[in-house]
Design a protein around this motif. Structure first.
Motif, PDB file in Angstrom:
ATOM      1  N   GLN A 360       0.826  -1.205   0.000  1.00 42.35           N
ATOM      2  CA  GLN A 360       0.000   0.000   0.000  1.00 42.35           C
ATOM      3  C   GLN A 360       0.865   1.262   0.000  1.00 42.35           C
ATOM      4  N   GLU A 361       2.073   1.175   0.630  1.00 43.36           N
ATOM      5  CA  GLU A 361       2.937   2.362   0.728  1.00 43.36           C
ATOM      6  C   GLU A 361       3.345   2.866  -0.651  1.00 43.36           C
ATOM      7  N   VAL A 362       3.653   1.908  -1.533  1.00 43.93           N
ATOM      8  CA  VAL A 362       4.091   2.298  -2.880  1.00 43.93           C
ATOM      9  C   VAL A 362       3.008   3.109  -3.563  1.00 43.93           C
ATOM     10  N   LEU A 363       1.774   2.622  -3.474  1.00 44.70           N
ATOM     11  CA  LEU A 363       0.668   3.305  -4.135  1.00 44.70           C
ATOM     12  C   LEU A 363       0.440   4.678  -3.520  1.00 44.70           C
ATOM     13  N   GLU A 364       0.508   4.730  -2.162  1.00 43.07           N
ATOM     14  CA  GLU A 364       0.263   6.005  -1.494  1.00 43.07           C
ATOM     15  C   GLU A 364       1.378   6.996  -1.774  1.00 43.07           C
ATOM     16  N   ALA A 365       2.629   6.492  -1.835  1.00 42.05           N
ATOM     17  CA  ALA A 365       3.757   7.374  -2.120  1.00 42.05           C
ATOM     18  C   ALA A 365       3.555   8.097  -3.439  1.00 42.05           C
ATOM     19  N   ALA A 366       3.157   7.355  -4.442  1.00 42.20           N
ATOM     20  CA  ALA A 366       2.937   7.965  -5.753  1.00 42.20           C
ATOM     21  C   ALA A 366       1.869   9.039  -5.668  1.00 42.20           C
ATOM     22  N   GLU A 367       0.839   8.773  -4.845  1.00 42.82           N
ATOM     23  CA  GLU A 367      -0.250   9.732  -4.714  1.00 42.82           C
ATOM     24  C   GLU A 367       0.221  10.992  -3.993  1.00 42.82           C
ATOM     25  N   VAL A 368       1.036  10.786  -2.934  1.00 39.22           N
ATOM     26  CA  VAL A 368       1.540  11.913  -2.146  1.00 39.22           C
ATOM     27  C   VAL A 368       2.386  12.840  -3.014  1.00 39.22           C
ATOM     28  N   PHE A 369       3.185  12.234  -3.885  1.00 39.26           N
ATOM     29  CA  PHE A 369       4.046  13.050  -4.735  1.00 39.26           C
ATOM     30  C   PHE A 369       3.293  13.696  -5.894  1.00 39.26           C
ATOM     31  N   GLY A 370       1.966  13.593  -5.841  1.00 39.41           N
ATOM     32  CA  GLY A 370       1.152  14.367  -6.767  1.00 39.41           C
ATOM     33  C   GLY A 370       1.020  13.760  -8.146  1.00 39.41           C
ATOM     34  N   ALA A 371       1.307  12.457  -8.269  1.00 34.05           N
ATOM     35  CA  ALA A 371       1.136  11.845  -9.578  1.00 34.05           C
ATOM     36  C   ALA A 371      -0.350  11.776  -9.909  1.00 34.05           C
ATOM     37  N   THR A 372      -0.671  12.070 -11.142  1.00 36.84           N
ATOM     38  CA  THR A 372      -2.069  11.961 -11.551  1.00 36.84           C
ATOM     39  C   THR A 372      -2.432  10.490 -11.651  1.00 36.84           C
ATOM     40  N   TRP A 374      -3.450   8.850 -14.166  1.00 36.57           N
ATOM     41  CA  TRP A 374      -2.859   8.224 -15.354  1.00 36.57           C
ATOM     42  C   TRP A 374      -1.391   7.898 -15.128  1.00 36.57           C
ATOM     43  N   GLN A 375      -0.657   8.843 -14.494  1.00 31.76           N
ATOM     44  CA  GLN A 375       0.765   8.623 -14.222  1.00 31.76           C
ATOM     45  C   GLN A 375       0.967   7.453 -13.281  1.00 31.76           C
ATOM     46  N   ARG A 376       0.100   7.399 -12.241  1.00 34.07           N
ATOM     47  CA  ARG A 376       0.227   6.294 -11.300  1.00 34.07           C
ATOM     48  C   ARG A 376      -0.030   4.968 -12.000  1.00 34.07           C
ATOM     49  N   LEU A 377      -1.079   4.975 -12.854  1.00 32.86           N
ATOM     50  CA  LEU A 377      -1.438   3.754 -13.575  1.00 32.86           C
ATOM     51  C   LEU A 377      -0.296   3.318 -14.471  1.00 32.86           C
ATOM     52  N   ARG A 378       0.247   4.289 -15.211  1.00 29.87           N
ATOM     53  CA  ARG A 378       1.216   3.997 -16.249  1.00 29.87           C
ATOM     54  C   ARG A 378       2.572   3.564 -15.658  1.00 29.87           C
ATOM     55  N   HIS A 379       2.999   4.246 -14.570  1.00 32.63           N
ATOM     56  CA  HIS A 379       4.360   4.022 -14.077  1.00 32.63           C
ATOM     57  C   HIS A 379       4.442   3.178 -12.817  1.00 32.63           C
ATOM     58  N   VAL A 380       3.327   3.045 -12.078  1.00 33.70           N
ATOM     59  CA  VAL A 380       3.407   2.276 -10.836  1.00 33.70           C
ATOM     60  C   VAL A 380       2.532   1.020 -10.901  1.00 33.70           C
ATOM     61  N   ILE A 381       1.238   1.240 -11.141  1.00 31.11           N
ATOM     62  CA  ILE A 381       0.309   0.121 -10.961  1.00 31.11           C
ATOM     63  C   ILE A 381       0.496  -0.941 -12.040  1.00 31.11           C
ATOM     64  N   LEU A 382       0.464  -0.507 -13.309  1.00 33.26           N
ATOM     65  CA  LEU A 382       0.535  -1.517 -14.379  1.00 33.26           C
ATOM     66  C   LEU A 382       1.837  -2.319 -14.355  1.00 33.26           C
ATOM     67  N   PRO A 383       3.002  -1.659 -14.194  1.00 31.65           N
ATOM     68  CA  PRO A 383       4.223  -2.469 -14.145  1.00 31.65           C
ATOM     69  C   PRO A 383       4.212  -3.482 -13.008  1.00 31.65           C
ATOM     70  N   LEU A 384       3.684  -3.073 -11.839  1.00 33.50           N
ATOM     71  CA  LEU A 384       3.658  -4.007 -10.713  1.00 33.50           C
ATOM     72  C   LEU A 384       2.636  -5.122 -10.912  1.00 33.50           C
ATOM     73  N   LEU A 385       1.612  -4.826 -11.716  1.00 32.40           N
ATOM     74  CA  LEU A 385       0.561  -5.818 -11.935  1.00 32.40           C
ATOM     75  C   LEU A 385       0.914  -6.803 -13.041  1.00 32.40           C
ATOM     76  N   LYS A 386       2.069  -6.596 -13.670  1.00 36.84           N
ATOM     77  CA  LYS A 386       2.370  -7.357 -14.884  1.00 36.84           C
ATOM     78  C   LYS A 386       2.201  -8.870 -14.732  1.00 36.84           C
ATOM     79  N   PRO A 387       2.714  -9.485 -13.648  1.00 34.33           N
ATOM     80  CA  PRO A 387       2.536 -10.940 -13.545  1.00 34.33           C
ATOM     81  C   PRO A 387       1.064 -11.350 -13.526  1.00 34.33           C
ATOM     82  N   SER A 388       0.268 -10.603 -12.749  1.00 38.10           N
ATOM     83  CA  SER A 388      -1.159 -10.920 -12.685  1.00 38.10           C
ATOM     84  C   SER A 388      -1.801 -10.767 -14.050  1.00 38.10           C
ATOM     85  N   LEU A 389      -1.470  -9.667 -14.725  1.00 34.19           N
ATOM     86  CA  LEU A 389      -2.084  -9.399 -16.022  1.00 34.19           C
ATOM     87  C   LEU A 389      -1.695 -10.473 -17.029  1.00 34.19           C
ATOM     88  N   GLN A 390      -0.449 -10.936 -16.909  1.00 35.27           N
ATOM     89  CA  GLN A 390       0.016 -11.979 -17.831  1.00 35.27           C
ATOM     90  C   GLN A 390      -0.815 -13.255 -17.661  1.00 35.27           C
TER      91      GLN A 390
END
Lengths: 466, 291
Positions: A360-372, A374-390
């Motif tokens: 949860q910290e990773v996701l919140e960190a991105a939010e705290v630093f003001g990522a929109t 889309w930015q959070r999705l593109r640079h944090v969530i999707l890369p981390l979700l890659k195994p699940s998505l695969q």
């Protein structure tokens, strides 16, 4: 990480004798070998192996005799001679020509008592016992001048055996044992450029009315064949089914994944009624594809809900007929919506589980630093979700290749057709197991191909980023 | 000068904070909106089919349809469906197949699930991977050769032979779900029980079993639903003893709309309820697999 995952990492594996786990997984392995691996190889065999391709001809009219040559199934043959043979009960089929032989006793022209076997064509049965079995009769007189006027009795029920005696026409005989024999033919036909002749049992032959010609009905030896695959490729439904299947995959999967990720983000936002939302989103998980097909049929049928709503809104004056042969694209849209409705929830479940595993910290960190978002999705969530998505992508593609009941429910299976439906048609309507197996094998092939491509794609993008 | 500056700064801060709060609120409202829209997208078709199935056949045939459901409310359509030829035997066969599948699948999968979560052994990962691969293979390809084999063995068109096939389909999922259930019970509990004087078998029976039973029940229910829903193999492997989905499928084209809608609703109802009951365990299972 999920609770289960944390528990797993904490769990100390039991330090005990090491054969125990193998014993525990043995039943599953055995079961899957018998009911999964074995049928899988059988299916492939059915598609490429013609079990009755070749017929081995024999030098003598007996099953054990040496091979005289091989003729392909369907070859035209001429029948040169016939002979009767004892055949095992199991070998006699509906296709066999049979002949009954009688063991008879009588007096030969010299007045000596003789006994031996004669075919039913030479004996006229005159008396039978209470059960209907022949007990007495006469020898049929031979017509025509040229032949031996006497009827031969054989020491065994076989024309090749020694002659035990001869009887005159019309001589009275008593009938003892009977034997049912199979007729064998000496046949000659064209095989691999040369004339081949030899003996074959009647059960594998089709004898024409003239009695001297016929064809080989089925062989006794298998051969690799491309015939079934060729028939699948030439099938008029093959191309439409293949293209529709691919089109549906291309249409369904991106929408499904986008929707699933949106659902997961809604869940991740931890709204009030979060559990209620999750429960509602997961409902279609349980729905069978047939039921979902019917459900969307209720919406798209001419007197259905879509027309009712459109008319209530004043958008149309009279109901449209959506699901007809003239409006194929509407059928495709209906199938598309039905599949998106049905199968998005499994992707959602996988994505939500994947999101829970991201700290949860990773996701919140991105939010705290003001990522929109889309930015959070593109640079944090999707890369981390890659195994699940695969995993989800492979699973969904393979399951989408098997879409079947939805298509039947919405199109009747003719106007719009898919590969799984053609497998069913070949098996069920056309009763053609081999071509059905070819279709099934084709589905397997695309499944494996797409899985390999997905795995490669993910790996190469990892290498590129490294 | 400094005092002025500090008030300016704090005013600026307050404005920023207010804006952030406003944005936060906005995005919250937006999320609710999206969530509600998706919920409507999921629920509306169910609403439609339920209102079709629970009314009179005349209403089903009428046009335009009212979006308000159940007017008039009636079991007439459901009764018409259930009295159609082959439906009651179909339901009985479906339940029988699903129950046999559930029992077989759970009995065979439970030891394997226990082994994969409690032991580390050579080949464990290979086993789990191959189980997952089996899960992903097409059902279609299994049905055709099994039909040929069942005909040869003389067990074609039997409830139990279809259950054998369904067990092969559900076994991988059941192994994975039961594995995740066992994994969620810490081994320390078993150890503690043994420290207090239980034999390993007693520790398993008295401590682990009560804890995993709900999870295993959930896995069993999931197996039941998978078998209840399965159409393709059921249609290929049965002729006289059709299950409910197979019966509905083969009679679909010649059936009137009330029959179809009632059939669809009748097939949906139990599985939706069952999955609703066990949804928690599904998330556990997928968390395990994608790890």
């Amino acid at each position: 990480m999920t609770d289960a995952a944390i528990a797993l990492t904490k769990t100390k594996p039991r330090p005990r004798r090491q054969w125990a786990p193998y014993l525990l997984i043995l039943p599953s392995l055995l079961y899957l070998a018998v009911f999964f691996a074995w049928p899988m190889t059988r299916a492939i065999r059915l598609a490429v192996w013609d079990e009755t391709a070749l017929l081995t001809l024999r030098q003598e009219a007996a099953a054990g005799s040496a091979a005289a040559g091989v003729l392909p199934q369907g070859a035209a043959v001429s029948l040169l001679d016939r002979r009767s043979n004892l055949a095992a009960e199991a070998d006699l089929s509906g296709a066999s020509l049979t002949e009954t032989w009688f063991f008879v006793q009588g007096l030969d022209p010299g007045g000596n008592a003789v006994a031996g076997w004669a075919p039913e064509s030479r004996i006229r049965v005159r008396t039978t016992d209470a059960a209907g079995a022949a007990i007495g009769g006469t020898v049929r007189p031979k017509l025509g001048a040229g032949a031996d006027p006497l009827t031969s009795l054989y020491s065994e029920p076989n024309e090749g055996s020694a002659i035990a005696g001869k009887l005159e026409g019309s001589a009275a005989v008593s009938i003892g044992e009977q034997a049912v024999l199979e007729v064998w033919f000496l046949i000659e036909g064209e095989g691999e450029g040369e004339r081949i002749s030899g003996w074959a049992p009647s059960r594998v032959l089709q004898v024409y009315g003239d009695g001297v010609s016929g064809r080989i009905d089925r062989g006794d030896t298998g051969q690799l064949t491309r015939a079934y695959i060729q028939r699948m490729l030439n099938d008029r439904f093959f191309r439409p089914a293949f293209y529709t299947t691919l089109l549906l995959i291309v249409l369904i999967i991106p929408v499904q994944f986008a929707l699933a990720i949106i659902m997961a983000l809604v869940i991740q936002a931890r709204l009030k009624f979060n559990t209620l939302f999750l429960a509602i989103f997961a409902i279609p998980l349980a729905a069978s594809d047939l039921a979902v097909g019917i459900l969307w049929y209720a919406i798209f049928t001419q007197s259905g809900y879509l027309n009712s709503i459109l008319q209530a809104l004043g958008l149309i004056a009279a109901p449209n007929a959506f699901l007809t042969a003239d409006t194929r694209y509407w059928i495709l849209i209906a199938i598309w919506l039905a599949e998106v409705w049905r199968a998005t929830s499994i992707v959602m479940v996988i994505v939500v589980s994947g999101l829970q595993a991201i700290s949860q910290e990773v996701l919140e960190a991105a939010e705290v630093f003001g990522a929109t978002l889309w930015q959070r999705l593109r640079h944090v969530i999707l890369p981390l979700l890659k195994p699940s998505l695969q995993v989800a992508l492979i699973l969904r593609t393979i399951l989408a290749l098997q879409v079947f009941a939805v298509v039947i429910a919405l199109s009747g299976g003719d106007v719009v057709t898919v590969l799984a439906n053609e497998t069913y048609r070949q098996y069920y309507t056309l009763r053609n197991m081999n071509v059905a197996a070819a279709y099934a094998g084709f589905i397997l092939l695309i499944s494996m191909f797409s899985a390999i491509i997905y795995l490669r794609m993910v790996r190469s993008s990892e290498e590129a980023s490294a | 000068m400094t005092a002025l500056n500090s008030t300016q700064v704090s005013a600026e801060m307050a404005r920023l904070r207010a804006r952030a709060r406003r944005r936060m609120l906005l995005s919250r409202v937006f999320t609710y909106l999206v969530g509600i829209l998706i919920a409507i997208w999921v629920l509306a078709p169910l609403w439609f089919i339920a209102s079709m199935a629970l009314t009179t056949p005349e209403t089903v045939r009428s046009y335009p349809k009212s979006v308000l459901p159940f007017i008039p409310f009636s079991f007439e359509t459901m009764r018409f469906f259930l009295q159609s030829r082959g439906i009651v035997p179909g339901v009985i066969n479906s339940v029988l197949v699903a129950v046999i599948t559930l029992i077989l699948s759970t009995l065979i999968a439970a030891p394997a699930g226990y082994a994969t979560s409690r032991y580390i052994f050579r080949g464990r990962d290979a086993f789990r991977l191959s189980i997952l691969a089996v899960r992903a293979f097409p059902v279609v390809i299994l049905s055709i050769p099994l039909a040929v084999t069942f005909i040869n063995l003389g067990i074609f068109d039997q409830v139990y032979s279809l259950a054998l096939m369904h067990t092969a389909l559900t076994l991988p999922t059941t192994v994975l779900v039961i594995g995740s259930v066992f994994a969620s019970i810490p081994y320390e509990l078993e150890e503690a029980a043994q420290v207090f004087g239980c034999t390993p078998a007693q520790a398993f029976r008295r401590v682990v079993l009560p804890l995993v039973l709900p999870g295993i029940a959930a896995a069993a229910i999931f197996t039941f639903v998978m078998s209840w829903n399965e159409v393709f193999a059921a249609t290929v492997l049965t002729v006289q003893n059709r299950t409910l989905p197979a019966q509905v499928l083969v009679s679909l084209q010649q059936s009137p709309e009330p029959y179809k809608f009632a059939g669809g609703f009748f097939m949906l109802l139990p599985s939706v309820i069952f999955i609703f009951v066990i949804r928690k365990y599904l998330f556990n299972m997928w968390g395990q697999i994608t790890k």
